[in-house]
Scaffold this motif. Structure first.
Motif, short mmCIF file in Angstrom:
data_model
loop_
_atom_site.label_atom_id
_atom_site.label_comp_id
_atom_site.label_asym_id
_atom_site.label_seq_id
_atom_site.Cartn_x
_atom_site.Cartn_y
_atom_site.Cartn_z
N THR A 89 0.84 -1.21 0.00
CA THR A 89 0.00 0.00 0.00
C THR A 89 0.87 1.25 0.00
OG1 THR A 89 -0.09 0.50 2.36
CG2 THR A 89 -1.50 -1.29 1.59
N ASP A 90 0.19 2.38 -0.19
CA ASP A 90 0.89 3.66 0.01
C ASP A 90 0.71 4.08 1.47
OD1 ASP A 90 -1.75 4.38 0.12
OD2 ASP A 90 -1.77 5.43 -1.81
N ALA A 91 1.24 5.24 1.82
CA ALA A 91 1.14 5.68 3.22
C ALA A 91 -0.24 6.23 3.55
CB ALA A 91 2.22 6.74 3.51
N GLU A 92 -0.96 6.71 2.53
CA GLU A 92 -2.31 7.25 2.75
C GLU A 92 -3.27 6.17 3.29
OE1 GLU A 92 -2.08 10.42 2.97
OE2 GLU A 92 -3.61 11.01 1.50
N PHE A 93 -2.97 4.93 2.94
CA PHE A 93 -3.77 3.79 3.40
C PHE A 93 -4.01 3.87 4.92
CE2 PHE A 93 -3.98 -0.71 4.80
CZ PHE A 93 -4.96 -1.21 3.95
N TRP A 94 -2.95 4.23 5.65
CA TRP A 94 -3.03 4.26 7.12
C TRP A 94 -3.76 5.49 7.63
CZ3 TRP A 94 -1.93 -0.33 8.71
CH2 TRP A 94 -1.04 -1.11 7.95
N ARG A 95 -3.96 6.47 6.75
CA ARG A 95 -4.65 7.69 7.18
C ARG A 95 -6.15 7.59 6.89
NH1 ARG A 95 -0.09 10.12 4.11
NH2 ARG A 95 1.61 10.18 5.60
N ILE A 96 -6.49 6.77 5.91
CA ILE A 96 -7.92 6.60 5.60
C ILE A 96 -8.53 5.54 6.52
CG2 ILE A 96 -9.56 5.85 3.83
CD1 ILE A 96 -7.66 7.03 1.72
N LEU A 97 -7.80 4.46 6.71
CA LEU A 97 -8.30 3.38 7.57
C LEU A 97 -7.75 3.58 8.98
CD1 LEU A 97 -7.72 0.55 4.98
CD2 LEU A 97 -9.92 1.49 5.65
N ASP A 98 -8.62 3.52 9.97
CA ASP A 98 -8.20 3.85 11.33
C ASP A 98 -7.79 2.61 12.12
OD1 ASP A 98 -10.82 3.07 11.20
OD2 ASP A 98 -11.47 4.23 12.94
N PHE A 99 -6.64 2.07 11.75
CA PHE A 99 -6.07 0.96 12.51
C PHE A 99 -5.60 1.45 13.88
CE2 PHE A 99 -5.62 -0.81 8.27
CZ PHE A 99 -5.77 -2.17 8.47
N THR A 100 -5.73 0.58 14.87
CA THR A 100 -5.13 0.87 16.18
C THR A 100 -3.76 0.20 16.20
OG1 THR A 100 -7.32 0.76 17.15
CG2 THR A 100 -5.47 0.60 18.67
N PHE A 101 -2.73 0.96 16.47
CA PHE A 101 -1.39 0.36 16.52
C PHE A 101 -1.11 -0.15 17.92
CE2 PHE A 101 -1.01 1.78 12.33
CZ PHE A 101 0.02 1.06 11.76
N LEU A 102 -0.96 -1.48 18.03
CA LEU A 102 -0.66 -2.08 19.33
C LEU A 102 0.81 -1.85 19.68
CD1 LEU A 102 -2.50 -5.47 18.67
CD2 LEU A 102 -3.37 -3.49 19.92
N GLU A 103 1.62 -1.82 18.63
CA GLU A 103 3.05 -1.53 18.81
C GLU A 103 3.50 -0.74 17.60
OE1 GLU A 103 5.53 -5.06 19.63
OE2 GLU A 103 3.67 -6.08 20.18
N GLY A 104 4.48 0.14 17.76
CA GLY A 104 5.10 0.84 16.64
C GLY A 104 4.16 1.80 15.94
N ALA A 105 4.41 2.01 14.65
CA ALA A 105 3.67 3.01 13.88
C ALA A 105 3.65 2.58 12.41
CB ALA A 105 4.37 4.36 14.01
N PRO A 106 2.79 3.20 11.60
CA PRO A 106 2.76 2.84 10.19
C PRO A 106 3.96 3.42 9.43
CG PRO A 106 1.22 4.62 10.61
CD PRO A 106 1.78 4.23 11.93
N TYR A 107 4.17 2.93 8.19
CA TYR A 107 5.23 3.53 7.37
C TYR A 107 4.74 4.85 6.80
CZ TYR A 107 2.69 0.18 4.37
OH TYR A 107 1.73 -0.59 3.77
N THR A 108 5.70 5.69 6.44
CA THR A 108 5.39 7.06 6.03
C THR A 108 5.56 7.23 4.53
OG1 THR A 108 7.68 7.69 6.30
CG2 THR A 108 6.24 7.91 8.25
N ASP A 109 5.19 8.43 4.03
CA ASP A 109 5.41 8.73 2.61
C ASP A 109 6.90 8.58 2.26
OD1 ASP A 109 2.75 9.38 1.89
OD2 ASP A 109 2.96 11.23 3.03
N ALA A 110 7.74 8.98 3.21
CA ALA A 110 9.19 8.89 2.96
C ALA A 110 9.61 7.43 2.81
CB ALA A 110 9.96 9.54 4.11
N ASP A 111 9.06 6.55 3.66
CA ASP A 111 9.36 5.12 3.55
C ASP A 111 8.94 4.60 2.18
OD1 ASP A 111 10.34 4.88 6.17
OD2 ASP A 111 8.31 4.59 6.97
N VAL A 112 7.76 5.05 1.74
CA VAL A 112 7.24 4.56 0.46
C VAL A 112 8.12 5.06 -0.68
CG1 VAL A 112 5.27 4.60 -1.13
CG2 VAL A 112 4.88 4.38 1.32
#
Lengths: 242, 416
Positions: free
Chosen positions: B120-143
């Motif tokens: 996926t792209d990084a926007e995926f994590w901004r549209i879908l509201d996952f709860t992060f149990l640990e860590g964080a999603p990847y960013t636009d820079a990672d992509v």
């Protein structure tokens, strides 16, 4: 003097007492029609029953006694003729109107009691009051009073199957009188009882007539019981013969 | 009066045990199946994390490219289609383009583990509201940098790392070693947009050829600024698709890949939908589900009607007595309908318990991956509504037949 002339004189006498008439039938005819045959159950029946009178109807089986009682009780609609109850002619034959008049004016007692087996004695007696706007407490109070009146105050929580035939018929009488109707129609109320229980039921009916001035019309085969009423109306082949 | 009806209803049910058993069996079986179906539909389509903002999202997971007299190609759309034509739509707050999940295999400590990887792209994590149990999603820079980082679900975390820390750990999958940067709860397979075991930047694909494809392998989801923008977004995207430049115009000159709401998007996948029609196809699925539910409930309803008719005839004497003492036909219809509704509500309650047990079994069976089917208030309300409808439908006709009984005939114990 012929029987027809006698009957005519009796009718004239009855007509003169219009102010105190509980049931007036005029020219009642009841015909059952099927595709093939036409059966005349009642033919040209006219009679008056005074308020507070205890009348019995007698006649051989199939002569129209029960049909006549059903017409008086608005359970059946005559093919022609007029029914007047307590001075009010029955003009509407609509289901709701007839149901309301039956509920207010008439109590029924049947040969086979017709108690609802799933309901307790008290619940059975309350049935007529269910169809009136009445608080639960008032309904219960009246049902208990009616049961006391027939001597069954101690059996209110029994079920019909736990009672003897005589007791069941007394419950049926309590149900018939609980709404204080002015007319009681009893279709062979002692027909399923032995003579002792039959006499008990007759005693209750006579007491009701005497104390409450209830008008009672009773169909019976039993001449001895008919003699205990004030007047006997005899039918034969759907016609009055007295 | 209602209290008296209810009392009698329960007494009749208790007294006629065999009739009650047969009726309740049919009712509860039917309602169990209908409630199971409702629970599955609820778990698939009702808004819930990570699709809480579902009413503001549109998506596409099925496209069709065709030409009259030419070829027809129906599959998922390609990255290029969304990248070139879906960006910058009016009223859209965010757009995410993501690949469909791909089965990948890993062999940690000699064990074979199959996972579903979604790029996926990084926007995926901004549209879908996952709860992060640990860590964080990847960013636009990672992509952009095509960093081999991954978010994994709880089950994958447990399978690869057990009790050890997962963040910073690595998973080898699809020929690459991914560093875990986040852990999220399991998402049911019924939720097709967010579902996966592992999520990684779209740029970590083995080649970037996907960027040039109009068709194949990709879905899109857009988040609208507000609900009123949704029709405009749909319309504008459909208009843009009319301007698509085809690489093979001899065989294809039209592409249909509408942005649908979740239900319509799902319906577009169904065999009876017209994929060449950009208008929403959800009504066909709705109709199909309704027809299926009605057909399924029809047999037990007819059966209950028959049982009720014969039961009511058995109670002719009671009907006669009630009529004699002042019950109108309408009042009697009310009484018998109440009795039947009580019966069906009891059946509904049994059905609810059975459905609850079966859902537990279904969740535990793994038949639907990460299924979290449950009887929530909504499913309960549907179940209650179904039972009520069932009770009314199967009660009204017999009650009407009964109310038509002539009182004299009823007292004799037979219908005219």
């Amino acid at each position: 003097m012929t029987a027809a002339t006698l009957a005519g004189r009796a009718d004239a006498r009855e007509a003169a007492e219009t102010t105190d008439t509980a049931i007036r039938l005029q020219g009642i005819e009841k015909v059952y029609r099927t595709e093939r045959i036409e059966t005349v159950a009642l033919s040209d029946i006219s009679l008056d029953v005074r308020a507070g009178e205890f009348v019995s109807i007698m006649g051989p089986s199939g002569c129209g006694k029960s049909t006549l009682l059903n017409v008086m009780g608005l359970l059946d609609v005559p093919t022609s003729g007029t029914v007047v109850l307590n001075g009010a002619p029955i003009t509407s034959h609509g289901d709701r109107d007839l149901a309301a008049i039956r509920n207010r004016e008439i109590g029924f007692i049947f040969q086979t009691f017709h108690l609802i087996p799933d309901l307790s004695v008290l619940d059975n007696v309350e049935i007529p009051l269910l169809y009136r706007r009445m608080p639960n407490g008032e309904r219960r109070r009246r049902a208990l009073a009616a049961l006391d009146r027939v001597g069954l105050g101690s059996r209110v929580h029994h079920f019909p199957s736990q009672l003897s035939g005589g007791q069941q018929q007394r419950v049926a009488i309590a149900r018939a009188i609980v709404g204080s109707p002015r007319i009681l129609l009893a279709d062979e109320p002692t027909g399923n009882l032995d003579s002792q229980m039959g006499d008990e039921i007759m005693a209750i009916l006579k007491d009701l007539q005497a104390r409450e001035r209830t008008t009672i019309v009773m169909v019976t085969h039993d001449g001895h019981q008919a003699q205990q009423t004030e007047r006997i109306i005899r039918l034969f082949d759907g016609r009055r013969v007295n | 009066m209602l209290a008296s009806y209810l009392k009698l209803a329960f007494k009749v049910l208790a007294r006629r045990k065999f009739f009650t058993f047969v009726s309740l069996f049919g009712i509860s079986f039917t309602l169990t199946v209908l409630m199971l179906a409702t629970a599955v539909l609820d778990a698939t389509f009702a808004p819930a994390a990570p699709e809480s903002r579902q009413e503001l999202t549109l998506g596409n997971s099925r496209a069709m490219m065709f030409k009259d007299g030419g070829n027809r190609w129906s599959s998922e759309a390609g990255y290029l289609l969304f990248d070139r034509y879906a960006r910058g739509l009016g009223g859209v707050e965010r757009l995410s383009i993501y690949a469909s999940p791909q089965a990948v295999y890993s062999y940690p400590d000699g064990r074979k583990i199959q996972s579903f990887l979604k790029r996926t792209d990084a926007e995926f994590w901004r549209i879908l509201d996952f709860t992060f149990l640990e860590g964080a999603p990847y960013t636009d820079a990672d992509v952009q940098a095509a960093r081999a980082v991954a978010v994994i679900n709880e089950t994958t975390r447990h399978r690869f790392f057990g009790e050890k820390p997962a963040i910073g750990g690595t998973i080898e999958a699809d020929g690459r070693r991914y560093t875990v940067i986040g852990v999220v709860p399991d998402v049911s397979r019924l939720r097709t947009a967010p579902f996966a075991d592992m999520w990684a930047p779209v740029t970590t694909a083995k080649s970037d050829s996907y960027r040039r494809d109009l068709m194949g392998g990709f879905n899109a989801i857009v988040l609208a600024r507000d609900r009123s923008s949704l029709p405009r977004i749909r319309e504008e995207f459909n208009e843009r698709l009319k301007t698509v430049e085809f690489t093979d115009p001899r065989n294809y000159d039209t592409i249909v890949a509408p942005l649908d709401n979740k239900f319509d998007a799902f319906a577009r996948e169904a065999p009876f939908s017209d994929r060449s029609d950009p208008s929403p196809q959800g009504w066909k699925l709705r109709l199909g589900l309704l027809v299926a539910a009605v057909l399924f409930a029809l047999l037990p309803t007819v059966n209950l009607i028959n049982v009720n008719v014969s039961r009511i005839m058995e109670r002719a004497s009671e009907i006669g007595v009630r009529k004699a003492f002042g019950a109108s036909s309408r009042v009697l219809v009310g009484q018998f309908v109440v009795e039947n509704v009580v019966l069906t509500l009891v059946g509904g309650a049994i059905g609810l318990v059975l459905a609850g047990l079966l859902l537990r079994v279904l969740n535990a069976s793994g038949l639907i991956q990460y299924a979290d089917l449950s009887l929530n208030l909504r499913v309960f309300a549907y179940g209650f509504g179904l039972a009520l409808l069932f009770g009314l439908f199967s009660g009204v006709y017999p009650a009407w037949r009964m109310s038509r009984m002539h009182p004299v005939e009823a007292l004799k114990g037979a219908a005219r």
